[in-house]
Design a protein around this motif. Sequence first.
Motif, mmCIF file in Angstrom:
data_model
loop_
_atom_site.group_PDB
_atom_site.id
_atom_site.type_symbol
_atom_site.label_atom_id
_atom_site.label_comp_id
_atom_site.label_asym_id
_atom_site.label_seq_id
_atom_site.Cartn_x
_atom_site.Cartn_y
_atom_site.Cartn_z
ATOM 1 N N LYS A 72 102.267 -21.648 36.992
ATOM 2 C CA LYS A 72 101.504 -21.946 37.407
ATOM 3 C C LYS A 72 99.303 -21.954 38.158
ATOM 4 O O LYS A 72 100.086 -20.813 37.713
ATOM 5 C CB LYS A 72 101.158 -23.776 38.382
ATOM 6 N N LEU A 73 98.560 -22.399 37.385
ATOM 7 C CA LEU A 73 97.149 -21.892 38.112
ATOM 8 C C LEU A 73 97.229 -21.544 38.958
ATOM 9 O O LEU A 73 97.192 -20.052 40.545
ATOM 10 C CB LEU A 73 95.852 -22.232 37.659
ATOM 11 N N GLU A 74 97.745 -22.060 40.455
ATOM 12 C CA GLU A 74 98.284 -21.522 41.334
ATOM 13 C C GLU A 74 99.025 -20.359 42.676
ATOM 14 O O GLU A 74 99.061 -20.075 43.409
ATOM 15 C CB GLU A 74 98.114 -23.413 42.281
ATOM 16 N N ASP A 75 100.242 -20.288 40.870
ATOM 17 C CA ASP A 75 100.336 -18.969 41.095
ATOM 18 C C ASP A 75 99.680 -17.409 41.305
ATOM 19 O O ASP A 75 99.860 -16.149 41.540
ATOM 20 C CB ASP A 75 101.900 -19.414 40.219
ATOM 21 N N LEU A 76 99.342 -17.807 40.103
ATOM 22 C CA LEU A 76 98.430 -17.146 39.366
ATOM 23 C C LEU A 76 98.052 -16.014 40.635
ATOM 24 O O LEU A 76 97.103 -14.915 41.054
ATOM 25 C CB LEU A 76 97.860 -17.056 37.981
ATOM 26 N N ASP A 77 96.734 -17.166 40.367
ATOM 27 C CA ASP A 77 96.179 -17.113 41.752
ATOM 28 C C ASP A 77 96.459 -16.392 43.371
ATOM 29 O O ASP A 77 96.102 -16.105 43.919
ATOM 30 C CB ASP A 77 95.748 -18.632 42.301
ATOM 31 N N ASP A 78 98.247 -17.169 43.194
ATOM 32 C CA ASP A 78 98.395 -16.276 44.697
ATOM 33 C C ASP A 78 98.554 -14.951 44.285
ATOM 34 O O ASP A 78 98.576 -14.158 45.485
ATOM 35 C CB ASP A 78 99.895 -17.112 45.081
ATOM 36 N N PHE A 79 99.148 -14.860 43.236
ATOM 37 C CA PHE A 79 99.756 -13.364 42.968
ATOM 38 C C PHE A 79 97.989 -12.363 42.760
ATOM 39 O O PHE A 79 98.150 -11.229 43.830
ATOM 40 C CB PHE A 79 100.541 -13.761 41.313
ATOM 41 N N LEU A 80 97.050 -12.863 42.394
ATOM 42 C CA LEU A 80 95.669 -12.165 42.096
ATOM 43 C C LEU A 80 95.242 -11.851 43.957
ATOM 44 O O LEU A 80 95.003 -11.171 43.930
ATOM 45 C CB LEU A 80 94.292 -12.469 41.954
ATOM 46 N N ARG A 81 95.535 -12.690 44.871
ATOM 47 C CA ARG A 81 94.987 -12.724 46.307
ATOM 48 C C ARG A 81 96.028 -11.613 46.827
ATOM 49 O O ARG A 81 95.344 -10.810 47.887
ATOM 50 C CB ARG A 81 95.624 -14.239 46.866
ATOM 51 N N LYS A 82 97.633 -12.343 46.789
ATOM 52 C CA LYS A 82 98.037 -10.803 47.399
ATOM 53 C C LYS A 82 97.900 -8.947 46.828
ATOM 54 O O LYS A 82 98.164 -8.385 47.707
ATOM 55 C CB LYS A 82 99.546 -11.280 46.917
ATOM 56 N N THR A 83 97.440 -9.316 45.416
ATOM 57 C CA THR A 83 97.717 -8.296 45.026
ATOM 58 C C THR A 83 96.538 -7.631 45.137
ATOM 59 O O THR A 83 96.080 -6.475 45.392
ATOM 60 C CB THR A 83 97.529 -7.971 43.282
ATOM 61 N N TRP A 84 95.183 -7.962 45.385
ATOM 62 C CA TRP A 84 93.929 -7.505 45.319
ATOM 63 C C TRP A 84 92.691 -7.925 46.228
ATOM 64 O O TRP A 84 91.984 -7.239 46.412
ATOM 65 C CB TRP A 84 93.210 -7.730 43.568
ATOM 66 N N LEU A 85 92.938 -9.073 46.734
ATOM 67 C CA LEU A 85 91.849 -10.458 46.956
ATOM 68 C C LEU A 85 91.776 -10.626 48.892
ATOM 69 O O LEU A 85 90.394 -10.813 49.562
ATOM 70 C CB LEU A 85 91.731 -11.092 45.884
ATOM 71 N N GLU A 86 93.044 -10.874 49.564
ATOM 72 C CA GLU A 86 92.762 -11.843 50.329
ATOM 73 C C GLU A 86 92.023 -10.809 51.684
ATOM 74 O O GLU A 86 92.883 -10.352 52.020
ATOM 75 C CB GLU A 86 94.659 -12.159 50.204
ATOM 76 N N CYS A 87 91.580 -11.645 52.090
ATOM 77 C CA CYS A 87 90.943 -11.232 53.333
ATOM 78 C C CYS A 87 90.990 -12.407 54.269
ATOM 79 O O CYS A 87 91.745 -12.226 55.537
ATOM 80 C CB CYS A 87 89.073 -10.704 53.205
#
Length: 235
Positions: A72-87
């Motif tokens: 799902k898009l939410e899985d991709l979002d989750d991956f991008l947050r964990k890999t690169w983005l989440e503050c």
Amino acid sequence: MGRRPESRGKCTFCGDSVVFSSMTKHLQSCVKRQEAVGKESSAKRSKIYGLKVWAAYNPAYWLFLEAAESTKLEDLDDFLRKTWLECCGHLSAFTIQDVRYEVETGEPDFMAKTFDEEESKTMDISLGSVLSSGMVFHYEYDFGSTTDLDLKVLWEREGRLNKKGVTVLSRNEPIGFKCAACGQPAESVCTECGDEKAASYCRACAAKHECSEEMLLPVVNSPRMGVCGYVGVDV
Ligand SMILES: [Zn+2]
Ligand SMILES: [Zn+2]
Ligand SMILES: [Zn+2]
Ligand SMILES: [Zn+2]
């Protein structure tokens, strides 16, 4: 003005170091990758998308990924947050063919209201229902100090990935920022001083830097380096 050299990354299959602009071709012809794909289970196969992701304003940061159509898009979002983005749990959105797919994270975000009038859906939708080969789409993390990513669907194929969700095929190597004061490898970036290149410092020079210590963030391999409170992830 000298152009910054393209960043390189390793192919996870053969270990070759390849520049961003050649990686698609490399992955499509890599013998080790072809072997791995050949060994995929013949049961429960599905459509798999090959994806390229890069920081819209700094393509030195990039990822090559694969994910099954049921992701799902939410899985991709989750991956991008964990890999690169989440503050700190900001809002995020994909824009795919003029439709916004948004996620609510519970944290109020001041800018979110701006987008109320556009058509928007949730990220609870599979890649298979929104993507097709060759498509370019967009992602934003944090509608205040936004990190903008562009994504492209490089290929579609039938297969079976070992892992649920997102698989990394390659990622850029750390960029290797130099201290603005002495030229040694930089460890932190001053968010007060602005531009990332002019404001990165080694440990010794950071200690002598005039801005307050709270303004320093670590140098990390992410397009969100130096933004908001981003400190990276332990890999
Ligand atoms: Zn390879
Ligand atoms: Zn933040
Ligand atoms: Zn220094
Ligand atoms: Zn400073």
